[in-house]
Design a protein around this motif. Sequence first.
Motif, PDB file in Angstrom:
ATOM      1  N   PHE A  15      -6.558   6.104  -2.343  1.00 33.10           N
ATOM      2  CA  PHE A  15      -5.143   5.895  -2.685  1.00 33.10           C
ATOM      3  C   PHE A  15      -4.882   4.407  -2.508  1.00 33.10           C
ATOM      4  CE2 PHE A  15      -0.777   5.469  -0.940  1.00 33.10           C
ATOM      5  CZ  PHE A  15      -0.075   5.846  -2.069  1.00 33.10           C
ATOM      6  N   PHE A  16      -3.881   3.846  -3.176  1.00 35.11           N
ATOM      7  CA  PHE A  16      -3.817   2.378  -3.266  1.00 35.11           C
ATOM      8  C   PHE A  16      -3.641   1.657  -1.934  1.00 35.11           C
ATOM      9  CE2 PHE A  16       0.401   3.744  -4.994  1.00 35.11           C
ATOM     10  CZ  PHE A  16       1.293   3.018  -4.208  1.00 35.11           C
ATOM     11  N   LEU A  17      -3.074   2.323  -0.925  1.00 31.27           N
ATOM     12  CA  LEU A  17      -2.994   1.644   0.380  1.00 31.27           C
ATOM     13  C   LEU A  17      -4.383   1.404   0.968  1.00 31.27           C
ATOM     14  CD1 LEU A  17      -1.610   0.446   2.817  1.00 31.27           C
ATOM     15  CD2 LEU A  17      -1.065   2.721   3.624  1.00 31.27           C
TER      16      LEU A  17
ATOM     17  N   TYR B  52      14.022  13.629  -5.905  1.00 31.44           N
ATOM     18  CA  TYR B  52      13.727  12.386  -6.631  1.00 31.44           C
ATOM     19  C   TYR B  52      12.223  12.240  -6.904  1.00 31.44           C
ATOM     20  CZ  TYR B  52      12.866   7.467  -7.484  1.00 31.44           C
ATOM     21  OH  TYR B  52      12.398   6.308  -8.020  1.00 31.44           O
ATOM     22  N   PHE B  53      11.373  12.556  -5.935  1.00 36.87           N
ATOM     23  CA  PHE B  53       9.937  12.557  -6.252  1.00 36.87           C
ATOM     24  C   PHE B  53       9.658  13.696  -7.238  1.00 36.87           C
ATOM     25  CE2 PHE B  53       7.813  10.326  -2.343  1.00 36.87           C
ATOM     26  CZ  PHE B  53       8.783   9.352  -2.352  1.00 36.87           C
ATOM     27  N   GLY B  54      10.435  14.784  -7.087  1.00 41.05           N
ATOM     28  CA  GLY B  54      10.260  15.927  -7.989  1.00 41.05           C
ATOM     29  C   GLY B  54       9.205  16.900  -7.507  1.00 41.05           C
TER      30      GLY B  54
ATOM     31  N   GLY C 234      -0.147  10.391  -1.556  1.00 41.98           N
ATOM     32  CA  GLY C 234      -0.011   9.166  -0.757  1.00 41.98           C
ATOM     33  C   GLY C 234       1.448   8.807  -0.513  1.00 41.98           C
ATOM     34  N   LEU C 235       2.271   8.904  -1.550  1.00 46.83           N
ATOM     35  CA  LEU C 235       3.692   8.570  -1.386  1.00 46.83           C
ATOM     36  C   LEU C 235       4.367   9.519  -0.407  1.00 46.83           C
ATOM     37  CD1 LEU C 235       5.380   7.639  -4.782  1.00 46.83           C
ATOM     38  CD2 LEU C 235       4.012   6.243  -3.275  1.00 46.83           C
ATOM     39  N   LEU C 236       4.045  10.808  -0.511  1.00 47.67           N
ATOM     40  CA  LEU C 236       4.696  11.788   0.374  1.00 47.67           C
ATOM     41  C   LEU C 236       4.365  11.492   1.839  1.00 47.67           C
ATOM     42  CD1 LEU C 236       4.097  15.065  -1.673  1.00 47.67           C
ATOM     43  CD2 LEU C 236       6.322  14.169  -0.962  1.00 47.67           C
TER      44      LEU C 236
ATOM     45  N   PRO D 160       7.982  11.398   7.421  1.00 47.30           N
ATOM     46  CA  PRO D 160       8.083  11.159   8.876  1.00 47.30           C
ATOM     47  C   PRO D 160       8.506   9.722   9.208  1.00 47.30           C
ATOM     48  CG  PRO D 160       5.760  11.370   8.227  1.00 47.30           C
ATOM     49  CD  PRO D 160       6.587  11.667   7.011  1.00 47.30           C
ATOM     50  N   THR D 161       8.185   8.796   8.308  1.00 50.23           N
ATOM     51  CA  THR D 161       8.480   7.385   8.572  1.00 50.23           C
ATOM     52  C   THR D 161       9.982   7.107   8.595  1.00 50.23           C
ATOM     53  OG1 THR D 161       8.171   7.094   6.218  1.00 50.23           O
ATOM     54  CG2 THR D 161       6.345   6.432   7.628  1.00 50.23           C
ATOM     55  N   ILE D 162      10.661   7.582   7.560  1.00 48.27           N
ATOM     56  CA  ILE D 162      12.110   7.316   7.483  1.00 48.27           C
ATOM     57  C   ILE D 162      12.819   7.992   8.655  1.00 48.27           C
ATOM     58  CG2 ILE D 162      14.203   7.854   6.157  1.00 48.27           C
ATOM     59  CD1 ILE D 162      12.752   7.142   3.653  1.00 48.27           C
ATOM     60  N   SER D 163      12.356   9.203   9.000  1.00 49.54           N
ATOM     61  CA  SER D 163      12.991   9.913  10.110  1.00 49.54           C
ATOM     62  C   SER D 163      12.823   9.126  11.420  1.00 49.54           C
ATOM     63  CB  SER D 163      12.371  11.310  10.246  1.00 49.54           C
ATOM     64  OG  SER D 163      12.824  11.933  11.410  1.00 49.54           O
TER      65      SER D 163
ATOM     66  N   PHE E  27       9.035   0.498  14.364  1.00 55.96           N
ATOM     67  CA  PHE E  27       8.269   1.682  13.963  1.00 55.96           C
ATOM     68  C   PHE E  27       6.803   1.504  14.348  1.00 55.96           C
ATOM     69  CE2 PHE E  27       5.617   3.962  10.983  1.00 55.96           C
ATOM     70  CZ  PHE E  27       6.225   5.193  10.899  1.00 55.96           C
ATOM     71  N   ASN E  28       6.236   0.346  14.039  1.00 54.88           N
ATOM     72  CA  ASN E  28       4.834   0.074  14.396  1.00 54.88           C
ATOM     73  C   ASN E  28       4.729  -1.345  14.964  1.00 54.88           C
ATOM     74  OD1 ASN E  28       5.415  -0.533  11.536  1.00 54.88           O
ATOM     75  ND2 ASN E  28       3.407  -1.471  11.557  1.00 54.88           N
ATOM     76  N   PRO E  29       4.120  -1.498  16.151  1.00 55.10           N
ATOM     77  CA  PRO E  29       4.038  -2.834  16.745  1.00 55.10           C
ATOM     78  C   PRO E  29       2.928  -3.693  16.157  1.00 55.10           C
ATOM     79  CG  PRO E  29       3.152  -1.187  18.269  1.00 55.10           C
ATOM     80  CD  PRO E  29       3.665  -0.441  17.057  1.00 55.10           C
ATOM     81  N   VAL E  30       1.950  -3.066  15.497  1.00 54.49           N
ATOM     82  CA  VAL E  30       0.820  -3.822  14.919  1.00 54.49           C
ATOM     83  C   VAL E  30       0.462  -3.254  13.551  1.00 54.49           C
ATOM     84  CG1 VAL E  30      -0.260  -4.416  17.151  1.00 54.49           C
ATOM     85  CG2 VAL E  30      -0.898  -2.288  15.996  1.00 54.49           C
ATOM     86  N   ILE E  31      -0.205  -4.103  12.753  1.00 49.99           N
ATOM     87  CA  ILE E  31      -0.795  -3.668  11.477  1.00 49.99           C
ATOM     88  C   ILE E  31      -2.261  -4.099  11.564  1.00 49.99           C
ATOM     89  CG2 ILE E  31      -0.787  -4.050   8.970  1.00 49.99           C
ATOM     90  CD1 ILE E  31       2.217  -4.868   9.332  1.00 49.99           C
ATOM     91  N   TYR E  32      -3.195  -3.225  11.176  1.00 51.72           N
ATOM     92  CA  TYR E  32      -4.590  -3.627  11.396  1.00 51.72           C
ATOM     93  C   TYR E  32      -5.404  -3.768  10.120  1.00 51.72           C
ATOM     94  CZ  TYR E  32      -4.863   1.500  11.731  1.00 51.72           C
ATOM     95  OH  TYR E  32      -4.725   2.846  11.514  1.00 51.72           O
ATOM     96  N   ARG E  33      -6.366  -4.675  10.214  1.00 48.45           N
ATOM     97  CA  ARG E  33      -7.292  -4.958   9.116  1.00 48.45           C
ATOM     98  C   ARG E  33      -8.686  -5.155   9.722  1.00 48.45           C
ATOM     99  NH1 ARG E  33      -3.428  -3.656   6.673  1.00 48.45           N
ATOM    100  NH2 ARG E  33      -2.281  -4.784   5.065  1.00 48.45           N
ATOM    101  N   ARG E  34      -9.734  -5.101   8.864  1.00 46.69           N
ATOM    102  CA  ARG E  34     -11.101  -5.323   9.368  1.00 46.69           C
ATOM    103  C   ARG E  34     -11.686  -6.561   8.700  1.00 46.69           C
ATOM    104  NH1 ARG E  34     -14.064  -0.094   8.627  1.00 46.69           N
ATOM    105  NH2 ARG E  34     -13.826  -0.696   6.453  1.00 46.69           N
TER     106      ARG E  34
ATOM    107  N   CYS F  56       5.102  -2.234   2.201  1.00 40.25           N
ATOM    108  CA  CYS F  56       5.494  -0.855   1.901  1.00 40.25           C
ATOM    109  C   CYS F  56       6.014  -0.664   0.472  1.00 40.25           C
ATOM    110  CB  CYS F  56       6.574  -0.428   2.890  1.00 40.25           C
ATOM    111  SG  CYS F  56       7.087   1.259   2.668  1.00 40.25           S
ATOM    112  N   PHE F  57       5.443   0.292  -0.217  1.00 39.79           N
ATOM    113  CA  PHE F  57       5.884   0.665  -1.566  1.00 39.79           C
ATOM    114  C   PHE F  57       7.325   1.171  -1.532  1.00 39.79           C
ATOM    115  CE2 PHE F  57       6.217   3.674  -5.098  1.00 39.79           C
ATOM    116  CZ  PHE F  57       5.612   2.980  -6.135  1.00 39.79           C
ATOM    117  N   GLY F  58       7.723   1.739  -0.399  1.00 45.41           N
ATOM    118  CA  GLY F  58       9.071   2.308  -0.292  1.00 45.41           C
ATOM    119  C   GLY F  58      10.088   1.345   0.312  1.00 45.41           C
TER     120      GLY F  58
ATOM    121  N   ILE G 287      13.557   1.614  -0.962  1.00 49.68           N
ATOM    122  CA  ILE G 287      14.111   2.919  -0.582  1.00 49.68           C
ATOM    123  C   ILE G 287      14.544   2.872   0.890  1.00 49.68           C
ATOM    124  CG2 ILE G 287      13.444   5.323  -0.094  1.00 49.68           C
ATOM    125  CD1 ILE G 287      11.766   5.281  -2.629  1.00 49.68           C
ATOM    126  N   ASN G 288      13.663   2.360   1.744  1.00 46.96           N
ATOM    127  CA  ASN G 288      13.988   2.313   3.182  1.00 46.96           C
ATOM    128  C   ASN G 288      15.274   1.523   3.423  1.00 46.96           C
ATOM    129  OD1 ASN G 288      11.472   3.445   3.363  1.00 46.96           O
ATOM    130  ND2 ASN G 288      10.456   1.565   4.011  1.00 46.96           N
ATOM    131  N   GLN G 289      15.377   0.398   2.717  1.00 46.57           N
ATOM    132  CA  GLN G 289      16.542  -0.471   2.930  1.00 46.57           C
ATOM    133  C   GLN G 289      17.852   0.210   2.565  1.00 46.57           C
ATOM    134  OE1 GLN G 289      14.138  -4.106   1.608  1.00 46.57           O
ATOM    135  NE2 GLN G 289      16.084  -4.997   2.190  1.00 46.57           N
TER     136      GLN G 289
END
Length: 447
Positions: free
Chosen positions: A117-119, A184-186, A273-275, A280-283, A328-335, A397-399, A402-404
Motif C-alpha cells: 500500500f502506498f504508505l 463518504y468512502f462508500g 489502507g485508507l480505512l 481509530p486515528t481520528i477518534s 497522537f504519535n511522538p515519533v515517526i520512524y524510517r530505516r 498523512c493522506f487524510g 480531512i483531519n483538519q
Amino acid sequence: MMTALANVFIWVFQRLAVWGEGLLALALLIVQGGGALVSGTLGAFFLKPLTQRRIFALLRGFWPNLSLNRIVMKSYENTGTALVTRREDCLEVLNRNADFEVVYGTRMRKLTAGDNFFLGMQPGWDYTRDTSAMRLAARMTDVAEIVQPRAAKIAEQAVAASGGKIDIVPSLTLQVPWDMTAHYFGTGGSRESMVDWTTTLFTYLFLDLEADAQLDARAMEQAGQLRDYLDGAICARKARPTDAPDILNRCLELQSADTPGMSDLGIRNNMLGLLIGAIPTISRASCLALDELLNRPEALASAQAAARAGNDALLAQHVWEALRFNPFNPVIYRRATRDTQVAASTLRRIKIRKGQMVFAANFSACFDRFEIADPGRFRTDRPWEDYIIWGYGMHTCFGATINQAVIPAILEPLLMRKNLRRAPGVAGQIDCGTSSFPEHFHLEFDS
Ligand code: HEM
C-alpha cells in the motif's frame, strides 16, 4: 555589524535557554521518576506526554542525536536504533526518502495478502500511480462540500441526544469517522467490525514494538475478514450501481476509464489502507486534544469562546496546540538504506549505520526552541508549519485535510455546551482498556 551582533546574542541566549531547560527537565525527571519508582508506577510515568517532553528537552540540550546498537522496534528488520530530536534533523530524515526508507511494506503485504500500500512504498511508479488515482477519487474539495458538514451534523446529534452525560468514544469520536467511511468512502459495514478490524490492523502496522505473536495471529485473521468484506462491497456496488459522490464510486469510474491501479484488487487494497488510517486515528486524536484542553482551564475557556462565537479557525488553533502538547504519535520512524549521517557539518552530527531504525521525534521537534517561538506556552497564534501532527514530507498523512476539518467538527458541539467537565472519578479520564486507543471517556455538561 549590528545585525551580526544581535544574531550572536540571540544564539547565545537560545543556547543557554536550551541548556537551562535540559537541566530543569533532568531535575524534575529525577524527583518525579524517583517518586514513580517508589510507588511502582514507573511504566505509566514514562508513557505520560509530560515525561516524554522532559526527556526530549534533556536530549535537545545535551545529546540531540543518539545512536544505539539496541533494537527497539522488533516488528521490522533493523540493525539498531537512532533518535533525532532537533526539528531540523527530524525534517532532514523525513525529507531524505532515498536514505531513510519507510518500513511498513512487509506487514502491509501480509494484510493485503500480496501487494504493498502506498504508505509502505518508496518514491517511484507504484507510489505515483496509487496516490494519483486515490487523490482523484478522494478530492480535496469533498472535505468542505461533503465530509465536514456531515461530520458536524452527526456530532451535534450525538451531543444533543446525550442529555448532558456522554461517553464520547462510542457516541462521538468513533461514530463520526466510522460514519465518514461508511458514507463518504462508500465502504459501509457494521461499526463494531470496522472499528475492531482497523484498530487491530493499525496497532499491528505501527505500534507493535515487540512483534507480539498473538497480535500477529489476530491481525492476520481480521485482515482476511476485512479483505473479504471489501471484496464483497465492491462486487455489490458493481451489481447495484449508485450515483453517490463517494470514493468507491469514483474508483469504479476510474476503473471504467482504464486507470492504472484501479482493478478491483487495487481498489480493495487502497480502501483497506485508507480505512486503517482513518477510524481509530481520528477518534484518538479528538480525545487527546480534548483531554489536554480539560487540563488547561484557560485554554478550555478560550476554545469554548471560539466555538460559541463560530470562530472555526480559532477553535482549530486550540486543537492543534492541544495536540502539540498531547500528540497522537511522538515519533515517526524510517530505516537507513546505507551508511550515512544526519546533521552533517554541525557539532551534533551523527553517523547512522545501514539498517538502523531512525526515530524522528516529531513531538520534540514541535518544542525546539531554536525554531519554535516560546515553545513551552500554549499559544493559538502559531503558523501551521510549526506543527508536525500527521507526518511530514512525501508520506504526510493522506487524510490531513480531512483531519483538519473533522476533528474540530467533532469537538465543537461539546465545546459549545455550558460547564463542560470530566465525569467524576476514573470515568472522566481516557480509558484505553488493553489497547492503545480510547474506549471510554465520560464527560458531563449542563443540558
Ligand atoms: C488524526 C488522525 C490522523 C493521524 C494522527 C494520522 C497520522 C499519520 C501520520 C503520522 C502519517 C505519516 C506516517 C509516516 O510518515 O510514517 C500518516 C500517513 C497517512 N495517513 Fe494518516 N493520520 C490520521 C488520519 C488519517 C485519515 C483520516 C486517513 C484517510 C483518509 C489517513 C490515511 C493516511 C495515509 C494513506 C497515509 C500515507 C500517506 C503517504 O504515504 O503518502 N490518515 N498519517
